[in-house]
Design a protein around this motif. Structure first.
Motif, mmCIF file in Angstrom:
data_model
loop_
_atom_site.group_PDB
_atom_site.id
_atom_site.type_symbol
_atom_site.label_atom_id
_atom_site.label_comp_id
_atom_site.label_asym_id
_atom_site.label_seq_id
_atom_site.Cartn_x
_atom_site.Cartn_y
_atom_site.Cartn_z
ATOM 1 N N LYS A 25 -78.195 18.600 68.338
ATOM 2 C CA LYS A 25 -77.825 18.255 66.813
ATOM 3 C C LYS A 25 -79.203 18.113 66.158
ATOM 4 N N GLN A 72 -61.857 25.010 68.871
ATOM 5 C CA GLN A 72 -63.213 24.558 68.669
ATOM 6 C C GLN A 72 -64.328 25.572 68.522
ATOM 7 N N ASP A 130 -69.976 18.490 76.765
ATOM 8 C CA ASP A 130 -68.385 18.420 76.776
ATOM 9 C C ASP A 130 -68.078 19.205 77.867
ATOM 10 N N SER A 169 -74.318 24.929 68.877
ATOM 11 C CA SER A 169 -73.518 24.568 70.117
ATOM 12 C C SER A 169 -73.157 26.096 70.900
ATOM 13 N N LYS A 207 -69.620 22.872 76.993
ATOM 14 C CA LYS A 207 -70.272 22.960 75.783
ATOM 15 C C LYS A 207 -71.538 21.935 75.616
ATOM 16 N N ASP A 231 -76.936 22.073 63.534
ATOM 17 C CA ASP A 231 -76.592 21.870 64.787
ATOM 18 C C ASP A 231 -76.061 23.155 65.340
ATOM 19 N N THR A 243 -74.201 20.809 72.763
ATOM 20 C CA THR A 243 -74.582 20.879 71.192
ATOM 21 C C THR A 243 -75.707 20.032 71.003
ATOM 22 N N THR A 264 -71.706 27.706 74.950
ATOM 23 C CA THR A 264 -71.104 27.209 76.218
ATOM 24 C C THR A 264 -71.710 27.805 77.211
#
Length: 404
Positions: A268, A372, A337, A307, A264, A305, A266, A309
């Motif tokens: 910000k 998540q 992550d 996010s 993942k 934000d 992200t 994958t």
């Protein structure tokens, strides 16, 4: 007499003994009066061995050289299979991706098939030969460079060849005897399916089920090629991947899958204005990076934000692209992550049954598994969870939806 394409995976040709066993399976099919084209993977472990050697020289290796190297695995296994048949008294010939005219685009390591000229295969079949074709490989007609189709690409080669030469069926031989409702190594009560629809198999393959590569299923669906998944080690009935029928819709969930090859990213404090998302994802697309689940938070003070994958194998390149883009657009930072997994339930019956997603969320919550990210389609629900809970999630979802 029919025209059959048979594909054998790396485990099936993993030793000389197994290659001789594969030759017997092919010979039996030929003796039944069929014209036979075979697609072979590299011997088990060979591709990983070659990649390991490349990484010893440079972990940031050139993808053109990667393709030139790893394609030799299939180039070695096919002549061995052909020679095994010749030694048994059969006429056989090994052919490379270039020799059968399998043309690809320019995306090294994950090339897409653009065209297959079946003339060479048809000529050899007319001469009474069994064709042993190298899977996983083709060539870019612009540069004449070898290109590979991505891991599992021999499945795609086989089904694409079957479509190009109008084969009656494509048989995929593996170390398992069909498609199961869950990974038997994880789910004790996993059941083998007699048949499954293209749509369901496409979802399962793309969501982590490793029996078939998703692109091979896509070829089968687009060109109406029936795919039979069989064991090369045991003489057992397999699973037919075919068109959807009314009987399939009666089952709400056909299977449960998990994919640990997920990471993942992200970004910000992304400026919340038109065109920003397009800038980020077009840059990733230009690098042939596939993005899966995407979530954008509600804007706060003009920033949000974002996010999404990607596969772990694409993480390094994805981070490079995202960090460069983040600087340009004024985003705050880029986080990654790798300790995540995607867990999914799939079934065409979801189209006509309400409450499936709610039940999935309840089952995960009852087992203290936090969600998540979520993504859905007509026939699947996927949740991104902590990687350490992936196998537990598969077991409890299988128990709730398949064993219930």
């Amino acid at each position: 007499m029919s025209l059959v394409v048979m594909k054998f995976g790396g485990t099936s040709v993993g030793s000389i003994e197994r290659i001789k066993n594969v030759a017997k399976i092919i010979a039996k099919k030929k003796d039944q009066g069929h014209d036979v084209v075979v697609t072979s993977s590299a011997m088990s472990g060979e591709t990983d061995r070659l990649i390991g050697l490349l990484k010893e020289i440079d972990k940031d290796y050139d993808l053109r050289e990667y393709d030139a190297l790893v394609s030799t695995g299939e180039s070695a296994s096919c002549p061995l299979v052909a020679q095994a048949l010749i030694s048994m008294g059969y006429k056989a010939v090994s052919l490379s991706g270039i020799q059968i005219g399998l043309e690809t685009d320019h995306a090294h390591s994950k090339a897409r098939i653009m065209k297959i000229d079946g003339a060479r295969i048809k000529k050899e079949l007319a001469d009474g030969k069994i064709c042993i074709v190298a899977g996983f490989q083709g060539y870019n007609p612009v540069t004449n460079d070898i290109a590979t189709l991505g891991r599992g690409g021999s499945d795609t080669s086989a089904v694409a060849i079957a479509a190009a030469i109008k084969a009656d069926v494509c048989e995929i031989y593996t170390d398992v005897d069909g498609i199961y409702t869950g990974d038997p190594r994880i789910v004790r009560k996993a059941k083998k399916l007699d048949k499954i629809s293209y749509d369901e198999m496409l979802e399962l393959a793309s969501l982590g089920a490793k029996v078939l590569q998703s692109r091979s299923v896509e070829f089968g669906m687009n060109y109406n090629v029936d795919i039979m998944v069989l064991s090369s080690l045991e003489d057992k009935p397999g699973t037919l991947v075919t068109k959807e029928d009314d009987e399939m819709e009666q089952v709400v969930v056909r299977g449960v899958a998990s994919d640990k090859n997920q990471a993942k990213i992200t970004i910000k404090s992304v400026p919340d204005r038109p065109g920003i998302a397009a800038t980020i994802f077009s840059r990733l697309a230009k690098e042939a990076i596939n993005v899966d689940v995407i979530i954008q938070n509600v804007s706060t003070e003009g920033n949000t934000d974002l996010s999404f994958t990607v596969s772990k194998t694409d993480l390094s390149r994805s981070l490079t692209v995202c960090r460069e883009t983040a600087k340009e657009i004024g985003a705050k930072e880029v986080l990654a992550d790798e300790d995540i997994a995607k867990v999914s339930i799939v079934g065409v019956g979801m189209r006509s049954h309400a409450g499936v997603a709610a039940k999935m969320f309840e089952v995960l919550a009852a087992n203290s598994i936090n969600i998540q990210m979520i993504t859905t389609s007509e026939i699947k629900v996927s949740c991104v969870v902590d990687e350490k809970f992936a196998e537990l999630a598969v077991r409890v979802l299988h128990e709730a939806f398949v064993e219930d």
